[in-house]
Motif scaffolding. Structure first.
Motif, PDB file in Angstrom:
ATOM      1  N   THR A  22       0.828  -1.201   0.000  1.00  0.00           N
ATOM      2  CA  THR A  22       0.000   0.000   0.000  1.00  0.00           C
ATOM      3  C   THR A  22       0.863   1.251   0.000  1.00  0.00           C
ATOM      4  OG1 THR A  22      -1.736  -1.163   1.202  1.00  0.00           O
ATOM      5  CG2 THR A  22      -1.787   1.234   1.277  1.00  0.00           C
ATOM      6  N   ASP A  23       1.923   1.264   0.804  1.00  0.00           N
ATOM      7  CA  ASP A  23       2.816   2.418   0.853  1.00  0.00           C
ATOM      8  C   ASP A  23       3.498   2.650  -0.491  1.00  0.00           C
ATOM      9  OD1 ASP A  23       2.276   2.931   3.549  1.00  0.00           O
ATOM     10  OD2 ASP A  23       3.826   1.511   4.192  1.00  0.00           O
ATOM     11  N   VAL A  24       3.874   1.575  -1.162  1.00  0.00           N
ATOM     12  CA  VAL A  24       4.525   1.709  -2.463  1.00  0.00           C
ATOM     13  C   VAL A  24       3.567   2.345  -3.466  1.00  0.00           C
ATOM     14  CG1 VAL A  24       5.582   0.448  -4.385  1.00  0.00           C
ATOM     15  CG2 VAL A  24       6.082  -0.214  -2.019  1.00  0.00           C
ATOM     16  N   TYR A  25       2.320   1.885  -3.487  1.00  0.00           N
ATOM     17  CA  TYR A  25       1.330   2.487  -4.387  1.00  0.00           C
ATOM     18  C   TYR A  25       1.089   3.957  -4.048  1.00  0.00           C
ATOM     19  CZ  TYR A  25      -0.219  -1.667  -6.932  1.00  0.00           C
ATOM     20  OH  TYR A  25      -0.293  -2.743  -7.777  1.00  0.00           O
ATOM     21  N   GLU A  30       1.792   9.652  -5.429  1.00  0.00           N
ATOM     22  CA  GLU A  30       2.248  10.992  -5.087  1.00  0.00           C
ATOM     23  C   GLU A  30       3.268  11.503  -6.107  1.00  0.00           C
ATOM     24  OE1 GLU A  30       4.061  13.449  -1.301  1.00  0.00           O
ATOM     25  OE2 GLU A  30       4.246  11.278  -1.328  1.00  0.00           O
ATOM     26  N   ALA A  31       4.218  10.674  -6.469  1.00  0.00           N
ATOM     27  CA  ALA A  31       5.229  11.087  -7.445  1.00  0.00           C
ATOM     28  C   ALA A  31       4.605  11.295  -8.826  1.00  0.00           C
ATOM     29  CB  ALA A  31       6.338  10.037  -7.522  1.00  0.00           C
ATOM     30  N   SER A  48      -1.644   5.649 -13.921  1.00  0.00           N
ATOM     31  CA  SER A  48      -1.620   7.060 -13.549  1.00  0.00           C
ATOM     32  C   SER A  48      -1.734   7.136 -12.025  1.00  0.00           C
ATOM     33  CB  SER A  48      -2.799   7.794 -14.197  1.00  0.00           C
ATOM     34  OG  SER A  48      -4.023   7.342 -13.637  1.00  0.00           O
ATOM     35  N   ALA A  49      -1.640   8.329 -11.482  1.00  0.00           N
ATOM     36  CA  ALA A  49      -1.808   8.491 -10.035  1.00  0.00           C
ATOM     37  C   ALA A  49      -3.201   8.008  -9.611  1.00  0.00           C
ATOM     38  CB  ALA A  49      -1.603   9.954  -9.653  1.00  0.00           C
TER      39      ALA A  49
END
Length: 75
Positions: A22-25, A30-31, A48-49
């Motif tokens: 989840t943190d990686v996604y 964000e990037a 896409s984001a």
């Protein structure tokens, strides 16, 4: 083991115990939004984001009821 390199016998994936998928996604989203906008996709990636956020939301609710509504896509 496959997770160790042959040069210094250190795990190449030691972070896997500390970072959730989840943190990686979320970091990717964000990037991506900062670099390409909410719908833009970096070269070589097909998310896409907004797509990355919807992947997470669909993991929680596989029926698609949790996807981000268009009315929330502006600042």
């Amino acid at each position: 083991p496959r997770s160790y390199n042959k040069y210094d016998n250190q795990s190449l994936f030691a972070w896997r115990n500390h970072v959730r998928l989840t943190d990686v996604y979320l970091m990717y989203a964000e990037a991506a939004v900062m670099g390409y906008g909410i719908h833009g996709k970096p070269d070589g990636f097909n998310l896409s984001a907004l797509d990355a956020i919807n992947v997470l939301r669909n993991r929680a609710m596989p029926d698609g009821s949790m996807e981000v509504d268009d009315m929330y896509l502006t600042s």
